[in-house]
Design an enzyme around this catalytic site. Sequence first.
Site, PDB file in Angstrom:
ATOM      1  N   HIS A  66      -8.520  -3.122  -6.174  1.00  0.00           N
ATOM      2  CA  HIS A  66      -8.704  -3.300  -4.735  1.00  0.00           C
ATOM      3  C   HIS A  66      -9.530  -2.965  -4.056  1.00  0.00           C
ATOM      4  CE1 HIS A  66      -7.379  -3.075  -0.378  1.00  0.00           C
ATOM      5  NE2 HIS A  66      -6.972  -3.970  -0.540  1.00  0.00           N
TER       6      HIS A  66
ATOM      7  N   SER B  24      -6.996  -9.881   6.618  1.00  0.00           N
ATOM      8  CA  SER B  24      -5.613 -10.048   7.683  1.00  0.00           C
ATOM      9  C   SER B  24      -5.657 -11.217   8.046  1.00  0.00           C
ATOM     10  CB  SER B  24      -6.778 -10.219   9.234  1.00  0.00           C
ATOM     11  OG  SER B  24      -7.211  -8.518   9.437  1.00  0.00           O
TER      12      SER B  24
ATOM     13  N   GLU C  19      -9.315  -0.429  -1.394  1.00  0.00           N
ATOM     14  CA  GLU C  19      -9.641   0.577  -0.920  1.00  0.00           C
ATOM     15  C   GLU C  19     -10.103   1.509  -1.948  1.00  0.00           C
ATOM     16  OE1 GLU C  19      -5.812   0.009   0.955  1.00  0.00           O
ATOM     17  OE2 GLU C  19      -6.873  -1.393   2.060  1.00  0.00           O
TER      18      GLU C  19
ATOM     19  N   LYS D 183       0.963  -0.899  -0.127  1.00  0.00           N
ATOM     20  CA  LYS D 183       0.170  -0.108  -0.230  1.00  0.00           C
ATOM     21  C   LYS D 183       0.692   0.984   0.172  1.00  0.00           C
ATOM     22  CE  LYS D 183      -3.336  -2.383   2.414  1.00  0.00           C
ATOM     23  NZ  LYS D 183      -4.194  -3.069   2.733  1.00  0.00           N
TER      24      LYS D 183
ATOM     25  N   GLU E 118     -10.981 -11.172  -1.427  1.00  0.00           N
ATOM     26  CA  GLU E 118     -11.127  -9.773  -0.221  1.00  0.00           C
ATOM     27  C   GLU E 118     -12.207  -9.644   0.929  1.00  0.00           C
ATOM     28  OE1 GLU E 118      -7.156  -8.946  -0.117  1.00  0.00           O
ATOM     29  OE2 GLU E 118      -7.416  -7.720  -1.153  1.00  0.00           O
TER      30      GLU E 118
HETATM   31  C1  PEP Z   1      -4.785  -6.019   1.528  1.00  0.00           C
HETATM   32  O1  PEP Z   1      -5.074  -5.134   1.255  1.00  0.00           O
HETATM   33  O2  PEP Z   1      -5.126  -6.240   0.666  1.00  0.00           O
HETATM   34  C2  PEP Z   1      -5.163  -6.630   2.811  1.00  0.00           C
HETATM   35  C3  PEP Z   1      -5.335  -8.224   2.099  1.00  0.00           C
HETATM   36  O3  PEP Z   1      -4.717  -6.317   3.891  1.00  0.00           O
HETATM   37  P1  PEP Z   1      -4.537  -6.910   5.359  1.00  0.00           P
HETATM   38  O4  PEP Z   1      -3.633  -8.034   5.165  1.00  0.00           O
HETATM   39  O5  PEP Z   1      -3.760  -5.775   5.451  1.00  0.00           O
HETATM   40  O6  PEP Z   1      -6.169  -6.950   5.982  1.00  0.00           O
END
Ligand code: PEP
Length: 253
Positions: free
Chosen positions: A98, A215, A100, A14, A169
Amino acid sequence: MPKFRKKIVAGNWKMNKSTADAQALAEEIKRELAQHSETDVVLCPPFTALKTVGDVIADTSIKLGAQNMHAEPEGAYTGEISANMLRDLYCWYVILGHSERRALFGETDEAVNRKVKAALAATLVPIVCVGETLLERDAGQTRDVVRKQVERSLAGLGSELAKVVIAYEPVWAIGTGRVATPDQAQEVHAFIREVLEAISDRATAQCARIQYGGSMKPANAHDLLTQPDIDGGLVGGASLEARLFVEIVRRAL
Ligand code: PEP
């Protein structure tokens, strides 16, 4: 998991790390994983550190990835980066759609689809992210949401679809410490493979790799990565620490 689907673990750094810190992190990961060929390993630093990280891992099997790109090949798009520019820096992969980017920058499935096509045309492998919000999960809409994202983001790819990596995700698990259970994740992964088969054919659906993201940590990686339809991980927070990322990769056999 059938042998032909090699596991793939990618670190999404990121908007973190100066070039010096990125270099140090990549060097630490390289020390541990340079000889590790059982799993595909991808590092996705911010644009500013692509060259630096690429130089560190150039003589290894670790691959470079970017976190986003623009769909157009060149032109008056101030502040944007094209697929060919990423290839120019020896990127192999690019994360697209993604959550975000979808939530904070308004990326639609249609925009993601244009980027996926542009990435493939430039021989970059897209890692296409899909996943439901907590509100959607609680309303029983997970399958509907994920099906639409997969169908629309990956529309019109033909045989190229087999090359795409999909990252499931669940938005409620990203950066929250709240991980999907292996059963919850497996259920959606198997469903995504069904959707892939419906929009292409069985062979393509069986070839495409589906990562889990949200996570992921060394403590939960093994249980997730041994599910039959989980072919790797997209790792955010834990990819910023070499020790954690390396441990996750080692659990992905
Ligand atoms: C991500 O942003 O793709 C992600 C999986 O983040 P995290 O592992 O911190 O949950």
